[in-house]
Scaffold this motif. Sequence first.
Motif, PDB file in Angstrom:
ATOM      1  N   LEU A  16     -62.433 -26.271-106.695  1.00  0.00           N
ATOM      2  CA  LEU A  16     -62.199 -26.719-107.922  1.00  0.00           C
ATOM      3  C   LEU A  16     -62.444 -28.136-107.937  1.00  0.00           C
ATOM      4  O   LEU A  16     -62.342 -28.859-106.982  1.00  0.00           O
ATOM      5  N   PRO A  17     -62.575 -28.782-109.129  1.00  0.00           N
ATOM      6  CA  PRO A  17     -62.614 -30.081-109.361  1.00  0.00           C
ATOM      7  C   PRO A  17     -61.625 -31.135-108.476  1.00  0.00           C
ATOM      8  O   PRO A  17     -61.932 -32.002-107.730  1.00  0.00           O
ATOM      9  N   GLU A  18     -60.356 -30.604-108.300  1.00  0.00           N
ATOM     10  CA  GLU A  18     -59.298 -31.636-107.696  1.00  0.00           C
ATOM     11  C   GLU A  18     -58.962 -30.893-106.478  1.00  0.00           C
ATOM     12  O   GLU A  18     -59.297 -29.836-106.326  1.00  0.00           O
ATOM     13  N   THR A  19     -58.305 -31.722-105.590  1.00  0.00           N
ATOM     14  CA  THR A  19     -57.793 -31.179-104.257  1.00  0.00           C
ATOM     15  C   THR A  19     -56.896 -30.018-104.303  1.00  0.00           C
ATOM     16  O   THR A  19     -55.615 -30.376-105.018  1.00  0.00           O
ATOM     17  N   LYS A  20     -56.867 -28.936-103.765  1.00  0.00           N
ATOM     18  CA  LYS A  20     -56.184 -27.695-103.891  1.00  0.00           C
ATOM     19  C   LYS A  20     -55.952 -27.358-102.482  1.00  0.00           C
ATOM     20  O   LYS A  20     -56.794 -27.217-101.493  1.00  0.00           O
ATOM     21  N   ILE A  21     -54.503 -26.718-102.428  1.00  0.00           N
ATOM     22  CA  ILE A  21     -54.296 -25.910-101.152  1.00  0.00           C
ATOM     23  C   ILE A  21     -54.006 -24.617-101.622  1.00  0.00           C
ATOM     24  O   ILE A  21     -53.200 -24.272-102.322  1.00  0.00           O
ATOM     25  N   PHE A  22     -54.560 -23.570-100.818  1.00  0.00           N
ATOM     26  CA  PHE A  22     -54.406 -21.858-101.158  1.00  0.00           C
ATOM     27  C   PHE A  22     -53.733 -21.707-100.001  1.00  0.00           C
ATOM     28  O   PHE A  22     -54.293 -21.630 -98.629  1.00  0.00           O
ATOM     29  N   LEU A  81     -51.196 -18.696-105.745  1.00  0.00           N
ATOM     30  CA  LEU A  81     -51.614 -19.827-106.607  1.00  0.00           C
ATOM     31  C   LEU A  81     -51.847 -21.106-106.213  1.00  0.00           C
ATOM     32  O   LEU A  81     -51.097 -21.320-105.335  1.00  0.00           O
ATOM     33  N   PRO A  82     -52.857 -21.834-106.170  1.00  0.00           N
ATOM     34  CA  PRO A  82     -53.213 -23.019-105.435  1.00  0.00           C
ATOM     35  C   PRO A  82     -52.389 -23.953-105.808  1.00  0.00           C
ATOM     36  O   PRO A  82     -51.767 -23.924-107.146  1.00  0.00           O
ATOM     37  N   VAL A  83     -51.781 -24.856-105.094  1.00  0.00           N
ATOM     38  CA  VAL A  83     -50.912 -25.988-105.437  1.00  0.00           C
ATOM     39  C   VAL A  83     -51.608 -27.326-104.880  1.00  0.00           C
ATOM     40  O   VAL A  83     -52.785 -27.378-104.054  1.00  0.00           O
ATOM     41  N   SER A  84     -51.242 -28.427-105.052  1.00  0.00           N
ATOM     42  CA  SER A  84     -51.849 -29.831-104.912  1.00  0.00           C
ATOM     43  C   SER A  84     -50.960 -30.549-104.013  1.00  0.00           C
ATOM     44  O   SER A  84     -51.745 -31.413-103.446  1.00  0.00           O
ATOM     45  N   GLU A  85     -49.605 -29.993-103.593  1.00  0.00           N
ATOM     46  CA  GLU A  85     -49.032 -30.713-102.597  1.00  0.00           C
ATOM     47  C   GLU A  85     -48.659 -29.905-101.301  1.00  0.00           C
ATOM     48  O   GLU A  85     -48.569 -28.773-101.605  1.00  0.00           O
TER      49      GLU A  85
END
Length: 672
Positions: A642-648, A657-661
């Motif tokens: 994805l364009p931004e940093t994500k944690i799966f 669902l992916p999260v950012s933090e």
Amino acid sequence: MPNKLIGETSPYLQQHAHNPVNWYPWGDEALDLAVKENKLILVSIGYSACHWCHVMEHESFEDESVAAIMNAHFVCIKIDREERPDIDQVYMYAVQLMTGGGGWPLNCFCLPDQRPVYGGTYFRNGDWKNLLLNLSAFWRDRPAEAVEYAERLTEGIRNSEIPGIAEPVDLYTTRHLEDIFTPWKRYFDTTAGGYNRAPKFPLPNNWQFMFRYAWLMEDDAANLVARLTLEKMAYGGIYDHIGGGFARYSVDGEWHVPHFEKMLYDNAQLVSLYAEGYRYCGDPLYKQVVFETLDWLEREMTSPEGGFYSALDADSEGTEGKFYTFTRSELQELLGGDEPVFSTYFNVTETGNWQEEHTNIFKRKEDDSAVAHKLGMPETEMLKILARAKDKVARYRDTRIRPGLDNKILASWNGLMIRGLVDAYDAFAERPFLDSALKNARFVKEHLVLPDNSIKRLYQASPGEGWNGAGFLDDYAFIIDGFIALYEATFDENWLSDARKLADYAIAHFFDRQSGLFFYTSAGDKALIARKLEIMDNVIPSSNSMMAHNLYRLGHLFNDDKYVATARQMLANVFPHIKGYGSSYSNWAGLLLFEVFGLYEIAITGQGSMEKRQELATHYVPNKILFGGKTGTLPLLADKWLPETKIFVCKNRTCQLPVSEVAEALEQISDQ
């Protein structure tokens, strides 16, 4: 005149090169001579840091009268067990079958065809002479009886520890884990930590399991004994409070008096253990131990090329522990007004807290605040004095004659060290730890991994006539584990690709379809009297349990069911044995934890993936694998760019669902 060991590169074999005994290294020359002259073979096994090996050498192998008997009646072969664990494994088991115990020095007498007929460990000079004369007479007068006994013994060695293929367990549950842990905990020492016996060995994998069991099963007993054990080991004389690093074991039940040799394999694993313990509970003592131990390893145990040496001797100037111990009068002269604080902190006495030797081994009994209260001074002032005194003691100690260094660089132990450094990096986010791991791994790839993905056991900076043969299963198992750890630390898929190639080589050359496990030796190795499986975990996890972990992780990372199925079958084959003796199957029990609780597959992608990876790594999630990066080719990453940093956060190939933090990812984990 030197004997046949003079051309060997092993420090242990070199120590015996000028004995009057006509020692040979293991090889065709000695084995053919035994057949030609119809002599019994003495296989004498030890290692350079072994105190009792030195004692027996001095008492017997340097004695001309003893040597004359050995040379007349036997073909005498000296073996460094760290170079040739395959030979040690066979004859150690023979001695254990004969006597019920084992250890080093290991002395096993064999027929000219290498089949064992009698053995033991340390013998006093007189006992050794009598044994030599009795055995030579036995072989001369009753050879048929010797052959019959050797046949039965060899059959026992060949048929031992082969569990066979077991029916897979449909579903492992927490009840299976409780059935293993309940009898295990009866042996805990709830006062001094470890087990209620002496001597006491660190056994890092046991306590790693306890941390993970405590966390996942929410078990107070496992939590208490693991934390107590780490504290008492760090307080005890088994830990070098001046220079860092642990001795191999303590001879007593209080972690007080060590056998002073320092082994790379212990310290690599203990770095991993204390780093994991820090992530588990944040105890600053654990951080101090990791940093001091890694300082010692870098200072004294690292070769210029980036490999790690094997061991420091227990003895110096012919006396065990002389380098590390002090009388109170020595400290008073050295430290002046700082001595009372130092001696109180480390329990130094006038007559010596090591009473047998009338000297002192530094050990702690209380935490810093309790000692400061006893001294009647602020803790900060006490620590300032203590740091100054420790520095003086360290600088003075460095002027002493140092214990001998075993400068062998072994593949398997360097694999353990890669893992230890990565674990320290994950716990403390100190980039130099990762840099050291990368330097060591590049050294391993350059000098020990060959173009066909086979491994050499040993690196020699200046190759001589010494043995420099192919690696054993533990060399593959621990290097694969180290490379997997480096992938999870860097997201550089080259390390994962290397790990997979080594695993495929091991499957092709070591795997035994009849038992569903791996032989310790390659199919291409020159055969010994038995080809053994290493199953039980000991001071080092067994090569089979480590291979099972490796295949389990590789299977999840590459989405390869064949690897996972092999690991699960290996666990099923060993599973019936775990309940009866958990301490000797602790790494297998760790794999069982993953089967019961599952592995979290955590993908971190995007420009900030490395920063988020490091933040997540400092948190304690013992049943996880990490993958991701800015780019990547692993199957599990296919839909996660994805364009931004994500944690799966994924489990059983199902992702939330992916999260950012990181905090959000940890919440998803805790909710499952």
